[in-house]
Motif scaffolding. Structure first.
Motif, PDB file in Angstrom:
ATOM      1  N   ARG A  26      -6.273 -59.590 114.029  1.00 35.07           N
ATOM      2  CA  ARG A  26      -7.309 -59.944 115.031  1.00 35.07           C
ATOM      3  C   ARG A  26      -6.758 -59.846 116.449  1.00 35.07           C
ATOM      4  O   ARG A  26      -7.351 -59.205 117.321  1.00 35.07           O
ATOM      5  CB  ARG A  26      -7.831 -61.361 114.755  1.00 35.07           C
ATOM      6  N   MET A  27      -5.610 -60.492 116.711  1.00 34.67           N
ATOM      7  CA  MET A  27      -5.031 -60.454 118.060  1.00 34.67           C
ATOM      8  C   MET A  27      -4.434 -59.087 118.366  1.00 34.67           C
ATOM      9  O   MET A  27      -4.491 -58.610 119.495  1.00 34.67           O
ATOM     10  CB  MET A  27      -3.961 -61.543 118.195  1.00 34.67           C
ATOM     11  N   GLY A  28      -3.842 -58.456 117.350  1.00 33.01           N
ATOM     12  CA  GLY A  28      -3.235 -57.137 117.552  1.00 33.01           C
ATOM     13  C   GLY A  28      -4.265 -56.106 117.991  1.00 33.01           C
ATOM     14  O   GLY A  28      -4.025 -55.321 118.916  1.00 33.01           O
TER      15      GLY A  28
ATOM     16  N   ILE B 249       4.119 -48.380 131.796  1.00 31.10           N
ATOM     17  CA  ILE B 249       4.869 -49.214 130.848  1.00 31.10           C
ATOM     18  C   ILE B 249       4.485 -48.767 129.446  1.00 31.10           C
ATOM     19  O   ILE B 249       3.300 -48.764 129.083  1.00 31.10           O
ATOM     20  CB  ILE B 249       4.533 -50.710 131.033  1.00 31.10           C
ATOM     21  N   ARG B 250       5.513 -48.382 128.653  1.00 34.77           N
ATOM     22  CA  ARG B 250       5.252 -47.938 127.281  1.00 34.77           C
ATOM     23  C   ARG B 250       5.229 -49.176 126.374  1.00 34.77           C
ATOM     24  O   ARG B 250       6.211 -49.921 126.302  1.00 34.77           O
ATOM     25  CB  ARG B 250       6.352 -46.960 126.822  1.00 34.77           C
ATOM     26  N   VAL B 251       4.088 -49.396 125.687  1.00 41.11           N
ATOM     27  CA  VAL B 251       3.882 -50.641 124.933  1.00 41.11           C
ATOM     28  C   VAL B 251       3.656 -50.332 123.456  1.00 41.11           C
ATOM     29  O   VAL B 251       2.865 -49.439 123.117  1.00 41.11           O
ATOM     30  CB  VAL B 251       2.654 -51.416 125.483  1.00 41.11           C
ATOM     31  N   ALA B 252       4.363 -51.073 122.588  1.00 39.15           N
ATOM     32  CA  ALA B 252       4.085 -51.049 121.149  1.00 39.15           C
ATOM     33  C   ALA B 252       3.556 -52.423 120.754  1.00 39.15           C
ATOM     34  O   ALA B 252       3.936 -53.434 121.346  1.00 39.15           O
ATOM     35  CB  ALA B 252       5.364 -50.734 120.367  1.00 39.15           C
ATOM     36  N   VAL B 253       2.680 -52.462 119.760  1.00 41.97           N
ATOM     37  CA  VAL B 253       2.099 -53.731 119.310  1.00 41.97           C
ATOM     38  C   VAL B 253       2.432 -53.916 117.837  1.00 41.97           C
ATOM     39  O   VAL B 253       2.146 -53.021 117.021  1.00 41.97           O
ATOM     40  CB  VAL B 253       0.567 -53.745 119.524  1.00 41.97           C
ATOM     41  N   SER B 254       3.052 -55.047 117.473  1.00 43.27           N
ATOM     42  CA  SER B 254       3.253 -55.334 116.038  1.00 43.27           C
ATOM     43  C   SER B 254       2.275 -56.412 115.592  1.00 43.27           C
ATOM     44  O   SER B 254       1.994 -57.354 116.328  1.00 43.27           O
ATOM     45  CB  SER B 254       4.704 -55.706 115.715  1.00 43.27           C
ATOM     46  N   GLY B 255       1.754 -56.198 114.370  1.00 44.12           N
ATOM     47  CA  GLY B 255       0.580 -56.960 113.942  1.00 44.12           C
ATOM     48  C   GLY B 255      -0.674 -56.266 114.462  1.00 44.12           C
ATOM     49  O   GLY B 255      -1.732 -56.893 114.610  1.00 44.12           O
TER      50      GLY B 255
ATOM     51  N   ASP C  67       8.915 -49.602 126.114  1.00 42.23           N
ATOM     52  CA  ASP C  67       9.614 -50.525 127.021  1.00 42.23           C
ATOM     53  C   ASP C  67       9.417 -51.956 126.541  1.00 42.23           C
ATOM     54  O   ASP C  67      10.291 -52.805 126.726  1.00 42.23           O
ATOM     55  CB  ASP C  67       9.035 -50.405 128.444  1.00 42.23           C
ATOM     56  N   VAL C  68       8.218 -52.227 125.993  1.00 42.59           N
ATOM     57  CA  VAL C  68       7.842 -53.592 125.615  1.00 42.59           C
ATOM     58  C   VAL C  68       7.193 -53.576 124.234  1.00 42.59           C
ATOM     59  O   VAL C  68       6.345 -52.722 123.956  1.00 42.59           O
ATOM     60  CB  VAL C  68       6.836 -54.192 126.639  1.00 42.59           C
ATOM     61  N   LEU C  69       7.606 -54.540 123.380  1.00 44.93           N
ATOM     62  CA  LEU C  69       6.908 -54.785 122.111  1.00 44.93           C
ATOM     63  C   LEU C  69       6.108 -56.072 122.266  1.00 44.93           C
ATOM     64  O   LEU C  69       6.652 -57.085 122.721  1.00 44.93           O
ATOM     65  CB  LEU C  69       7.921 -54.967 120.969  1.00 44.93           C
ATOM     66  N   VAL C  70       4.830 -56.047 121.901  1.00 43.33           N
ATOM     67  CA  VAL C  70       4.023 -57.268 121.846  1.00 43.33           C
ATOM     68  C   VAL C  70       3.878 -57.647 120.382  1.00 43.33           C
ATOM     69  O   VAL C  70       3.429 -56.821 119.581  1.00 43.33           O
ATOM     70  CB  VAL C  70       2.622 -57.052 122.468  1.00 43.33           C
ATOM     71  N   ASP C  71       4.279 -58.880 120.016  1.00 43.27           N
ATOM     72  CA  ASP C  71       4.223 -59.300 118.612  1.00 43.27           C
ATOM     73  C   ASP C  71       3.145 -60.353 118.395  1.00 43.27           C
ATOM     74  O   ASP C  71       3.240 -61.471 118.909  1.00 43.27           O
ATOM     75  CB  ASP C  71       5.590 -59.861 118.169  1.00 43.27           C
TER      76      ASP C  71
ATOM     77  N   ALA D   3       2.621 -47.232 120.136  1.00 39.68           N
ATOM     78  CA  ALA D   3       2.729 -47.443 118.679  1.00 39.68           C
ATOM     79  C   ALA D   3       1.923 -48.645 118.231  1.00 39.68           C
ATOM     80  O   ALA D   3       1.922 -49.687 118.889  1.00 39.68           O
ATOM     81  CB  ALA D   3       4.189 -47.627 118.276  1.00 39.68           C
ATOM     82  N   ARG D   4       1.230 -48.478 117.100  1.00 34.73           N
ATOM     83  CA  ARG D   4       0.547 -49.588 116.414  1.00 34.73           C
ATOM     84  C   ARG D   4       1.351 -49.855 115.152  1.00 34.73           C
ATOM     85  O   ARG D   4       1.317 -49.055 114.213  1.00 34.73           O
ATOM     86  CB  ARG D   4      -0.879 -49.193 116.021  1.00 34.73           C
ATOM     87  N   ILE D   5       2.074 -51.000 115.142  1.00 35.40           N
ATOM     88  CA  ILE D   5       2.998 -51.306 114.052  1.00 35.40           C
ATOM     89  C   ILE D   5       2.381 -52.401 113.181  1.00 35.40           C
ATOM     90  O   ILE D   5       1.956 -53.443 113.693  1.00 35.40           O
ATOM     91  CB  ILE D   5       4.349 -51.791 114.636  1.00 35.40           C
ATOM     92  N   ASP D   6       2.303 -52.132 111.877  1.00 34.71           N
ATOM     93  CA  ASP D   6       1.740 -53.133 110.962  1.00 34.71           C
ATOM     94  C   ASP D   6       1.966 -52.606 109.552  1.00 34.71           C
ATOM     95  O   ASP D   6       1.643 -51.436 109.278  1.00 34.71           O
ATOM     96  CB  ASP D   6       0.225 -53.308 111.233  1.00 34.71           C
ATOM     97  N   PRO D   7       2.519 -53.426 108.638  1.00 34.28           N
ATOM     98  CA  PRO D   7       2.688 -52.940 107.262  1.00 34.28           C
ATOM     99  C   PRO D   7       1.378 -52.481 106.656  1.00 34.28           C
ATOM    100  O   PRO D   7       1.357 -51.548 105.848  1.00 34.28           O
ATOM    101  CB  PRO D   7       3.266 -54.151 106.511  1.00 34.28           C
ATOM    102  N   SER D   8       0.266 -53.101 107.061  1.00 35.06           N
ATOM    103  CA  SER D   8      -1.014 -52.700 106.468  1.00 35.06           C
ATOM    104  C   SER D   8      -1.488 -51.342 106.991  1.00 35.06           C
ATOM    105  O   SER D   8      -2.413 -50.751 106.436  1.00 35.06           O
ATOM    106  CB  SER D   8      -2.087 -53.768 106.700  1.00 35.06           C
ATOM    107  N   LEU D   9      -0.835 -50.821 108.040  1.00 36.90           N
ATOM    108  CA  LEU D   9      -1.119 -49.459 108.516  1.00 36.90           C
ATOM    109  C   LEU D   9      -0.049 -48.480 108.028  1.00 36.90           C
ATOM    110  O   LEU D   9      -0.060 -47.299 108.390  1.00 36.90           O
ATOM    111  CB  LEU D   9      -1.152 -49.432 110.053  1.00 36.90           C
TER     112      LEU D   9
END
Ligand code: NAD
Length: 221
Positions: free
Chosen positions: A12-14, A2-8, A51-55, A31-37
């Motif tokens: 702390r939780m991200g 499963i291809r996973v991207a994380v936003s935030g 496949d899945v984004l975790v927010d 992918a690690r998605i975050d404006p601070s990155l």
């Protein structure tokens, strides 16, 4: 896989979620998605095709993030709290799973509180969190109050008291009162690792939900 991207992803939780996904043998963190990155959501979804984004971001960005992912055909697991759930109605293209609390003990607390509400005359909820939490009352407390009111519709939803202090993680007490007695149901998340088994379960199941939008970890039990 499963291809996973994380936003935030920088939060702390991200960060905890990225580590849990990297430790899962059936998942790839793409992918690690975050404006601070310096990584914005829509270009990252297009480039890395998860496949899945975790927010786990902030209340103000959750709805836009969910909409962007569903529009791109990416299933979404949402842990962010403090936004209006009604704002994501009418989406199509992928599934959305939302849990205000991914800790199994907290979900059991809500189920037990709803059961107890049928039998005792009054209740109040005290939720206690770390002092950098942006929303109050917590999503868990709001959902607990809703479930208790649904279980005992002849009584008003229990009032919620919010405590914000350094040193706390995520805690909740439901106190029920009746003639000459009280019952206290308490849950403590002592560490953010408490949420990770629930997050990984949701990532595995979000693609096969019975409805396009499902709220509550208990729906996956
Ligand atoms: P945090 O402040 O540590 O992290 C939030 C991150 O989101 C930050 O790194 C920030 O830069 C980033 N961000 C801001 N705007 C963004 C955007 N548009 N797109 C992507 N990322 C963006 O917060 P936290 O403690 O990690 O909590 C995050 C959320 O998760 C909160 O809403 C909190 O209430 C919730 N939470 C849920 C659970 C659960 O079990 N469901 C458990 C704990 C926390």
């Amino acid at each position: 896989m499963i291809r996973v991207a994380v936003s935030g992803a920088a939060g702390r939780m991200g960060q905890e979620t990225c580590a849990a996904v990297e430790g899962a043998q059936d998942m790839d963190l793409v992918a690690r998605i975050d404006p601070s990155l310096g990584v914005e959501l829509e270009p990252a979804l297009a480039e890395h095709t998860p496949d899945v984004l975790v927010d786990f971001s902030v209340p103000d960005s959750a709805v836009a993030n969910i909409r962007a992912a569903v529009t791109a055909g990416v299933h979404v697991v949402v842990g962010t709290t403090g936004f209006d759930l009604d704002a994501i109605g009418g989406l199509s293209g992928a599934n959305v799973f939302i849990a205000p609390n991914f800790a199994v003990g907290a979900v059991l607390m809500m189920l037990f509180a709803a059961e107890a509400a049928k039998h005792m005359r009054a209740a109040e909820i005290i939720e206690l969190h770390h002092d950098r939490k942006l929303d109050a009352p917590s999503g868990t407390a709001a959902l607990t109050a809703r479930r208790m009111h649904e279980a005992a519709p002849d009584r008003p939803a229990p009032p919620i008291h919010s405590v914000r202090l350094p040193g706390l993680v995520a805690h909740q007490e439901v106190i029920l009162g009746d003639v000459g007695q009280t019952l206290t149901i308490r849950h403590d998340s002592l560490d953010r690792s408490s949420f990770m088994p629930g997050v990984l379960l949701a990532i595995r199941r979000v693609g096969t939900l019975p409805e396009p939008v499902v709220v509550g970890l208990e729906r996956l039990f």
